[in-house]
Write a protein that holds these residues in place. Structure first.
Motif: not given
Length: 90
Positions: A66-73
């Motif tokens: 979730a955290k990595n997906t947020f920063w990727l987005t």
């Protein structure tokens, strides 16, 4: 007393932000956006690549992404926004 060196682009960025927010008339000035796009685009790209690799590793290990997906987005949105804003200018 310890003195700190502040790079010129940080001072210029701060000046442009203050100028845009408080002094400048309310019209579009691309100097602020150009400064962000030109100076921070490599940082956004590095963040994007590192988060993509981290998401792939975590997905294989069935961990939370979730955290990595947020920063990727966020980094992808900033990259796409910068490209779409300045493509017509060049």
């Amino acid at each position: 007393m310890k003195t700190y060196f502040v790079p010129k682009y940080v001072v210029k960025l701060f000046y442009i932000i203050i100028h845009q927010l408080f002094i400048h008339e309310r019209k579009v000035d691309y100097q602020f956006f150009t400064l962000i796009a030109e100076n921070f685009m490599p940082i956004f790209c590095i963040i994007f690549c590192l988060n993509l690799v981290s998401i792939i590793k975590k997905a294989v290990a069935h961990e939370s992404t979730a955290k990595n997906t947020f920063w990727l987005t966020v980094s992808f949105i900033l990259i796409a926004w910068s490209i779409s804003l300045f493509a017509p200018l060049y």
